[in-house]
Design a protein around this motif. Structure first.
Motif, PDB file in Angstrom:
ATOM      1  N   LEU A  64      11.172   0.003  -3.185  1.00 55.65           N
ATOM      2  CA  LEU A  64      10.293   0.703  -4.113  1.00 55.65           C
ATOM      3  C   LEU A  64      10.678   2.173  -4.241  1.00 55.65           C
ATOM      4  N   ILE A  65      11.231   2.731  -3.182  1.00 51.12           N
ATOM      5  CA  ILE A  65      11.728   4.112  -3.255  1.00 51.12           C
ATOM      6  C   ILE A  65      12.956   4.166  -4.161  1.00 51.12           C
ATOM      7  N   ASP A  66      13.878   3.217  -3.956  1.00 50.58           N
ATOM      8  CA  ASP A  66      15.096   3.194  -4.758  1.00 50.58           C
ATOM      9  C   ASP A  66      14.801   2.875  -6.219  1.00 50.58           C
ATOM     10  N   LEU A  67      13.736   2.125  -6.456  1.00 52.06           N
ATOM     11  CA  LEU A  67      13.343   1.788  -7.825  1.00 52.06           C
ATOM     12  C   LEU A  67      12.637   2.953  -8.511  1.00 52.06           C
ATOM     13  N   GLY A  68      12.252   3.955  -7.712  1.00 53.72           N
ATOM     14  CA  GLY A  68      11.566   5.118  -8.265  1.00 53.72           C
ATOM     15  C   GLY A  68      10.072   4.949  -8.369  1.00 53.72           C
ATOM     16  N   VAL A  69       9.536   3.870  -7.780  1.00 52.39           N
ATOM     17  CA  VAL A  69       8.090   3.632  -7.807  1.00 52.39           C
ATOM     18  C   VAL A  69       7.398   4.447  -6.721  1.00 52.39           C
ATOM     19  N   PHE A  70       8.036   4.543  -5.533  1.00 51.14           N
ATOM     20  CA  PHE A  70       7.516   5.345  -4.430  1.00 51.14           C
ATOM     21  C   PHE A  70       8.365   6.612  -4.270  1.00 51.14           C
ATOM     22  N   THR A  71       7.706   7.684  -3.849  1.00 49.13           N
ATOM     23  CA  THR A  71       8.443   8.854  -3.400  1.00 49.13           C
ATOM     24  C   THR A  71       8.973   8.558  -1.993  1.00 49.13           C
ATOM     25  N   LYS A  72       9.773   9.450  -1.445  1.00 46.29           N
ATOM     26  CA  LYS A  72      10.351   9.218  -0.119  1.00 46.29           C
ATOM     27  C   LYS A  72       9.300   9.131   0.972  1.00 46.29           C
ATOM     28  N   ASP A  73       8.133   9.751   0.741  1.00 51.78           N
ATOM     29  CA  ASP A  73       7.054   9.664   1.744  1.00 51.78           C
ATOM     30  C   ASP A  73       6.040   8.569   1.406  1.00 51.78           C
ATOM     31  N   GLY A  74       6.416   7.653   0.491  1.00 48.09           N
ATOM     32  CA  GLY A  74       5.589   6.470   0.249  1.00 48.09           C
ATOM     33  C   GLY A  74       4.445   6.645  -0.730  1.00 48.09           C
ATOM     34  N   LYS A  75       4.438   7.699  -1.524  1.00 49.02           N
ATOM     35  CA  LYS A  75       3.406   7.898  -2.537  1.00 49.02           C
ATOM     36  C   LYS A  75       3.863   7.296  -3.870  1.00 49.02           C
ATOM     37  N   VAL A  76       2.907   6.763  -4.630  1.00 51.28           N
ATOM     38  CA  VAL A  76       3.249   6.190  -5.927  1.00 51.28           C
ATOM     39  C   VAL A  76       3.550   7.312  -6.915  1.00 51.28           C
ATOM     40  N   TYR A  81       3.065   4.112 -12.149  1.00 48.26           N
ATOM     41  CA  TYR A  81       1.894   3.417 -11.608  1.00 48.26           C
ATOM     42  C   TYR A  81       1.724   2.020 -12.216  1.00 48.26           C
ATOM     43  N   ASP A  82       2.033   1.875 -13.510  1.00 47.53           N
ATOM     44  CA  ASP A  82       1.935   0.562 -14.139  1.00 47.53           C
ATOM     45  C   ASP A  82       2.913  -0.420 -13.488  1.00 47.53           C
ATOM     46  N   LYS A  83       4.125   0.055 -13.225  1.00 53.26           N
ATOM     47  CA  LYS A  83       5.119  -0.790 -12.550  1.00 53.26           C
ATOM     48  C   LYS A  83       4.641  -1.171 -11.156  1.00 53.26           C
ATOM     49  N   TYR A  84       4.035  -0.221 -10.453  1.00 51.80           N
ATOM     50  CA  TYR A  84       3.483  -0.478  -9.112  1.00 51.80           C
ATOM     51  C   TYR A  84       2.431  -1.581  -9.179  1.00 51.80           C
ATOM     52  N   LYS A  85       1.543  -1.525 -10.187  1.00 51.15           N
ATOM     53  CA  LYS A  85       0.504  -2.543 -10.328  1.00 51.15           C
ATOM     54  C   LYS A  85       1.106  -3.900 -10.672  1.00 51.15           C
ATOM     55  N   LYS A 139       0.817  -1.205   0.000  1.00 53.07           N
ATOM     56  CA  LYS A 139       0.000   0.000   0.000  1.00 53.07           C
ATOM     57  C   LYS A 139       0.857   1.264   0.000  1.00 53.07           C
ATOM     58  N   GLU A 140       0.268   2.312  -0.549  1.00 49.33           N
ATOM     59  CA  GLU A 140       0.916   3.615  -0.438  1.00 49.33           C
ATOM     60  C   GLU A 140       1.073   3.970   1.037  1.00 49.33           C
ATOM     61  N   GLY A 141       2.176   4.602   1.366  1.00 47.21           N
ATOM     62  CA  GLY A 141       2.432   4.984   2.754  1.00 47.21           C
ATOM     63  C   GLY A 141       3.319   4.010   3.493  1.00 47.21           C
ATOM     64  N   MET A 142       3.446   2.782   2.959  1.00 42.50           N
ATOM     65  CA  MET A 142       4.356   1.817   3.578  1.00 42.50           C
ATOM     66  C   MET A 142       5.802   2.246   3.328  1.00 42.50           C
ATOM     67  N   ASP A 143       6.654   1.978   4.288  1.00 40.57           N
ATOM     68  CA  ASP A 143       8.068   2.327   4.158  1.00 40.57           C
ATOM     69  C   ASP A 143       8.804   1.167   3.480  1.00 40.57           C
ATOM     70  N   ILE A 144       8.720   1.129   2.151  1.00 37.98           N
ATOM     71  CA  ILE A 144       9.327   0.044   1.370  1.00 37.98           C
ATOM     72  C   ILE A 144      10.507   0.627   0.609  1.00 37.98           C
TER      73      ILE A 144
END
Length: 390
Positions: A138-150, A155-159, A130-135
């Protein structure tokens, strides 16, 4: 047809919420029934969604309110003899006799609850990651921002990543695993391996011993450094070839993502030899059978290069699925990601289970008939035969 048109005009004089069109006079009609549902976008704009039901599938189409009358008429002209309609304040029932006589029934009722239910559109999917998780992966992959937003562009990669996790979770939640030993063949840069480790340890609270295997020394070194930085103490990476890799302890799960051509076969072979409980494989670059393909009676499949390539790839995975069944695994071939994003969209999910001897023999027979017809010599079939697995 004028009677039907008059009935539809009467029905649509009040706002249609839902309709089910059924009972086609042609029992071999393509669609068993057709549904029409009022929907609402997040911006409040309304539209209608058409659902066409075959015996095994459902097809969707979105239309505007302006198109509704013509579409409704088009469906009724296809031979359907019944339509049940829920409108604002009225339920309608249209029936057409064998002689073409149209009967329309009406009943006043409050359909506000029906409207509320049908308007729900694209209900927000509950993802495992989920968004907001400290993963951190996914941050290093560029899928999440530092605060856990997609990140919107990711978004396709996230799905896709969530889809892969869901396919694994489907099996994991069937049992109360306390610990698992997992081998990831051809892990590459391993961001998905890191995400899986997070899923098992942080979400499922399972004690895992996870090993990533790859041929590139610099990749292995880098991945081990990242695992240390993340604090993933039971995740390590080793250099090795899928073909000759040896592992002496028990293995609960084998993962292979985009292992090229016969590398997938050697990974599946090793997994079966280790009596692995679960196998998750996304094959890639199935060249072997394409090069061997010489149809005896179906030369049409080899007349066009692109057709031969795609058919050979599908046959490759069909053979793999059957051979895994014959080796004692309940096997499914599933859509991993939408084919619009990648043609490499099949995931093989195989779980150790009780397969009847009749089913095993049937699977082998189907493979051997395919081999005979196309002059195939599949690597996995050879490995299983030589080792007495089948």
């Amino acid at each position: 047809m004028q009677e039907i048109k008059n009935a539809i005009d009467e029905v649509l004089s009040s706002k249609l919420i839902k309709a089910v069109i059924s009972n086609n006079k042609d029992k071999n009609a393509e669609y068993r029934k057709i549904g029409i549902n009022l929907k609402e976008k997040s911006n409040g704009e309304e539209f209608y969604q058409i659902e066409k039901f075959t015996q095994k599938q459902v097809f969707h189409e979105n239309i505007s309110e302006k198109e509704l009358n013509d579409k409704f008429m088009e469906f009724m002209e296809m031979g359907y003899r019944q339509a049940d309609i829920w409108s604002e304040g009225i339920n309608f029932n249209i029936k057409i006799s064998k002689k073409g006589k149209v009967f329309i029934g009406k009943k006043r009722t409050d359909n506000s609850s029906v409207a509320q239910k049908t308007k729900q559109h694209n209900k927000k999917k509950e993802y495992i990651l989920k968004e907001g998780m400290d993963i951190q992966p996914l941050i290093d992959l560029g899928v999440f921002t530092k605060d856990g937003k997609v990140v919107n562009s990711k978004y396709d990669k996230y799905k896709q990543i969530n889809r892969f996790i869901e396919l694994i979770d489907h099996e994991i939640r069937k049992q109360n695993f306390e610990e698992l030993t997992i081998l990831d063949f051809g892990c590459g840069k391993s961001y998905l391996t890191f995400v899986l480790y997070y899923y098992f340890t942080e979400i499922k609270k399972i004690n895992v011993n996870m090993i990533g295997l790859d041929l590139k020394e610099d990749v292995i070194k880098n991945c081990n450094e990242i695992a240390k930085r993340y604090g993933y103490k039971n995740l390590r990476f080793e250099m090795g070839d899928i073909n000759g890799y040896r592992f002496n302890n028990k293995v609960d799960m084998v993962i292979t993502l985009h292992a090229c051509d016969t590398a997938t076969d050697y990974a599946l072979y090793n997994a079966v030899k280790w009596n692995t409980k679960m196998i998750f494989s996304v094959p890639c670059c199935q060249h072997e059978l394409n090069a061997q393909m010489k149809p005896q009676n179906l030369s049409i499949l080899s007349n066009y290069g692109i057709i031969q390539e795609r058919v050979a790839a599908l046959m490759t995975d069909s053979i793999r699925g059957n051979l895994l069944e014959a080796a004692g695994y309940r096997t499914q071939l599933l859509e991993f990601i939408d084919i619009a994003h990648s043609p490499k969209n099949i995931l093989i999910r195989a779980v150790k289970g009780n397969i009847s001897e009749e089913k095993k023999n049937k699977c082998i027979d189907e493979v051997e008939k395919l081999i005979s017809e196309f002059s195939f010599n599949p690597t996995l079939y050879k490995l299983f035969r030589e080792d007495g697995i089948i």
